[in-house]
Every structure is written in C-alpha cells, then in structure tokens.
Design an enzyme around this catalytic site. Sequence first.
Site, PDB file in Angstrom:
ATOM      1  N   LYS A 148      -6.525  -4.852  -3.248  1.00  0.00           N
ATOM      2  CA  LYS A 148      -7.199  -5.560  -2.150  1.00  0.00           C
ATOM      3  C   LYS A 148      -8.269  -4.680  -1.517  1.00  0.00           C
ATOM      4  O   LYS A 148      -8.043  -3.500  -1.254  1.00  0.00           O
ATOM      5  CB  LYS A 148      -6.159  -6.008  -1.106  1.00  0.00           C
ATOM      6  N   CYS A 194      -2.433  -2.574   7.640  1.00  0.00           N
ATOM      7  CA  CYS A 194      -2.394  -3.515   6.510  1.00  0.00           C
ATOM      8  C   CYS A 194      -1.166  -4.425   6.532  1.00  0.00           C
ATOM      9  O   CYS A 194      -1.232  -5.574   6.085  1.00  0.00           O
ATOM     10  CB  CYS A 194      -2.489  -2.748   5.203  1.00  0.00           C
ATOM     11  N   ASP A 207       0.783  -1.254   0.000  1.00  0.00           N
ATOM     12  CA  ASP A 207       0.000   0.000   0.000  1.00  0.00           C
ATOM     13  C   ASP A 207       0.813   1.301   0.000  1.00  0.00           C
ATOM     14  O   ASP A 207       0.440   2.272   0.683  1.00  0.00           O
ATOM     15  CB  ASP A 207      -0.957   0.017   1.201  1.00  0.00           C
ATOM     16  N   VAL A 263       3.187   0.139   4.288  1.00  0.00           N
ATOM     17  CA  VAL A 263       2.438   0.910   5.284  1.00  0.00           C
ATOM     18  C   VAL A 263       0.998   0.405   5.378  1.00  0.00           C
ATOM     19  O   VAL A 263       0.479  -0.158   4.429  1.00  0.00           O
ATOM     20  CB  VAL A 263       2.450   2.412   4.916  1.00  0.00           C
TER      21      VAL A 263
HETATM   22  C1  C5J Z   1      -3.214   0.593   5.468  1.00  0.00           C
HETATM   23  C2  C5J Z   1      -4.988   1.838   6.482  1.00  0.00           C
HETATM   24  N1  C5J Z   1      -2.646   0.385   4.284  1.00  0.00           N
HETATM   25  N2  C5J Z   1      -4.206   2.322   7.451  1.00  0.00           N
HETATM   26  N3  C5J Z   1      -4.467   1.132   5.465  1.00  0.00           N
HETATM   27  O1  C5J Z   1      -2.629   0.331   6.490  1.00  0.00           O
HETATM   28  O2  C5J Z   1      -6.171   2.059   6.501  1.00  0.00           O
END
Ligand code: C5J
Length: 229
Positions: free
Chosen positions: A130, A163, A25, A158
């Site tokens: 996803k 995630c 992400d 991240v």
């Molecule tokens: C991820 C989120 N990628 N913090 N998403 O961690 O909502």
Amino acid sequence: MSHIFAQPYDYELPPQPTLALIVIDMQRDFMEAGGFGDILGNDVDRLRAIVPTLQRLLEGCRDLKIPIFHTVEGHQPDLSDCPQSKLKRGKGPVTIGDESSMGRILILGEPGNSIIPELAPLPGEILISKPGKGAFYKTNLEPQLKARNITHLLITGVTTEVCVQSTMREANDRGYECLLVEDATESYFPEFKQSTLEMVRAQGGIIGWTAPTEAVLQGLKQWQQSQDS
Ligand code: C5J
C-alpha cells in the site's frame, strides 16, 4: 451465537464467520534497528514486544483456516505513487527513497520493506502493498475481501495510531465490522496507542471494538466448537 468478549460490548461472530485477520506493516522498516522508524529516533523494541502475541494469534487463525492478509507500506522505486506532501513531511535525517542499511526506505522490494521473518506470510496468505497509511487506498484489498464474502475484520499491526487506525476507519466506512486486537498492535508512543483504543470504542463503538488476544482466541475456539456440534 458465538462472540468475543470485547469493549464496548461483545463482538458477535456470525454463525459462519466471514472473518479475516489483517496484519498491518510488520515490516523491517518500522521494526528493526537501522530502519526508517529507528532512524527517526523511535524505540523499535516497543513494537517488537508484540511479536510473540501476534505469532500466537496467527497460529490460532491459521488453525481455524481464517483468511490472513498482511500489508506493507511501500512505494514504487521512481516514487511516482508517493505524493510530494508525504515526501516533504517524512523529513528527518532521511526520508522515503533514501538509502538506509536495509536498502532504500519504504521502497517496494527493498530488504527493509519485507515483513520481519518471525511473522512472514505463509503460502496462500495475501500480501497487500500500500502506498498510503490506510490499506484500502489504491490497493485491491476491498475486491479481495469481497471475493471471499468477508464482513468481519480482526485488525492488528503497527503503528496503532497511524496505519492501523487509518485502515480501521477506512474499513468502518465501507461497512466492515472491525475489532482491534489490543495487545497485537503497538505504537512508538504509548499514549497514542491508549488514545486510539479509547477513540475506537468510544460512543458505543463508533469505529468498532477492542479486545485482547486471549479473548479473541477464546471466542474463536467457542465458535469452532459450535460449528463442529
Ligand atoms: C505505519 C507509519 N505503518 N507510522 N506507518 O503506521 O508511517
């Protein structure tokens, strides 16, 4: 046997590592001013600090022809894959599907949903979209890994406690040997990152291992030399 110096103990690389790098992400929604993370009041510069480290790790893995998987968190434009609970709990000034300066928030194909240019996937690298926090939920990640006989995962990206940790737990339950790269993952909350690293490697590596990028690259170099000799 080559290994990576890691916590809570060395991470063994099998003689022919069936190893992949997973980058979670690193998308504009979370990484750039004007994106979802920023609008929710987070300091995106904290996340941006790992970009050079991730670039170095990507370069090392590309040199060694290690398969690379990138993920983005995103939903269909009609939000049919976004549970009401997620929509409701994402409430800040804006929520998933609303307009931002980078298009609709967390919607596949919108400008904000793309990976930041510094870490853009190269041809041949796999992009997984996803709808959940974990990268295995409602995606074809597992069949893609199985098709390549991959058993070992280096996990980065991240945010560490959302995630990244969800993905690592899903992978662990499916039998993958997971190493979380300490300085190639980041959170908006430093204490959450630290707790996640400790949680992962507690109790003899209950979820897996952690190690810094330098140790990972060193271990991979040693592995390459052992393959060549
Ligand atoms: C991820 C989120 N990628 N913090 N998403 O961690 O909502």
